[in-house]
Design an enzyme around this catalytic site. Structure first.
Site, short mmCIF file in Angstrom:
data_model
loop_
_atom_site.label_atom_id
_atom_site.label_comp_id
_atom_site.label_asym_id
_atom_site.label_seq_id
_atom_site.Cartn_x
_atom_site.Cartn_y
_atom_site.Cartn_z
N PRO A 21 4.24 11.70 -6.11
CA PRO A 21 3.82 13.10 -6.03
C PRO A 21 3.57 13.60 -4.61
O PRO A 21 3.63 14.79 -4.36
CB PRO A 21 2.53 13.14 -6.85
CG PRO A 21 2.00 11.76 -6.78
CD PRO A 21 3.20 10.86 -6.69
N SER A 22 3.30 12.68 -3.68
CA SER A 22 3.05 13.12 -2.30
C SER A 22 4.30 12.99 -1.42
O SER A 22 4.22 13.25 -0.22
CB SER A 22 1.88 12.35 -1.69
OG SER A 22 2.12 10.97 -1.76
N CYS A 42 -1.22 8.38 1.14
CA CYS A 42 -1.02 7.90 -0.23
C CYS A 42 -2.15 8.41 -1.12
O CYS A 42 -3.32 8.29 -0.78
CB CYS A 42 -0.98 6.38 -0.24
SG CYS A 42 -0.69 5.67 -1.88
N TRP A 43 -1.80 8.99 -2.27
CA TRP A 43 -2.79 9.51 -3.22
C TRP A 43 -3.41 8.40 -4.04
O TRP A 43 -4.34 8.62 -4.79
CB TRP A 43 -2.16 10.50 -4.16
CG TRP A 43 -1.68 11.77 -3.55
CD1 TRP A 43 -1.66 12.11 -2.22
CD2 TRP A 43 -1.12 12.87 -4.25
NE1 TRP A 43 -1.13 13.35 -2.06
CE2 TRP A 43 -0.79 13.85 -3.31
CE3 TRP A 43 -0.87 13.13 -5.59
CZ2 TRP A 43 -0.22 15.06 -3.65
CZ3 TRP A 43 -0.30 14.32 -5.92
CH2 TRP A 43 0.02 15.29 -4.96
N GLU A 44 -2.85 7.22 -3.97
CA GLU A 44 -3.31 6.06 -4.73
C GLU A 44 -3.23 6.31 -6.23
O GLU A 44 -4.08 5.89 -7.00
CB GLU A 44 -4.71 5.66 -4.30
CG GLU A 44 -4.77 5.31 -2.83
CD GLU A 44 -6.17 5.03 -2.32
OE1 GLU A 44 -7.11 4.92 -3.14
OE2 GLU A 44 -6.32 4.93 -1.10
#
Length: 154
Positions: A21-22, A42-44
């Site tokens: 998504p990122s 990173c959105w993790e």
């Protein structure tokens, strides 16, 4: 815990690139392998870890989660419908965590195209499309009437 790619396991299929998504997972044009271009962003969400059919993507653990000298290994087991996290500490201790990949059977959620279009009343409602039906609530969702709201709040 930002993700990283084991280049020897990656086959360059691009599933991680499609699902990120990122938009930080990319395919290296020279080696045809995936890599994380900006680990700090990173959105993790671990979508890439779950999507990778080669189990080539792992996560770097934070010091409070897994101390220095550890390894964090994620294993996607599609046949079992689970994703397992294995943490191996420097002293040899191992901890395993298992989570379901999905909570519903594959293909059990109907596509919006398979559902009837919402009525005019539904367009004026605060409910999401097909919400009471999907939640198995026959009488509709509970809602506050305007006279039940606190005075002065609009």
């Amino acid at each position: 815990m930002p993700t990283f790619v084991y280049m020897t396991r990656c086959d360059g299929c691009g599933h991680c690139v499609d699902v990120c998504p990122s938009d930080i997972m990319h395919i290296d044009k020279t080696y045809r392998r995936a890599y994380n271009i900006e680990p700090n962003m990173c959105w993790e969400c671990y979508s890439c870890v779950k999507a990778c059919p080669q189990n080539a993507i792992d996560a770097r653990g934070y010091a409070d989660f897994a101390p220095l000298g550890h390894s964090v290994r994620a294993l996607r087991e599609e046949a079992k419908g689970t994703i397992s996290w294995r943490i191996e500490f420097r002293d040899g201790r191992v901890k395993n965590f298992v989570s379901p990949i999905r909570t519903t059977p594959w293909g059990s959620i109907p596509s919006p195209a398979d559902l009837p279009p919402p009525s005019g009343d539904a367009m004026q409602s605060q409910e999401l499309a097909h919400e009471p039906d999907a939640l198995n609530i026959a009488s509709g969702l509970p809602a506050l009437a305007p006279d039940q709201l606190k005075q002065g709040v609009v």
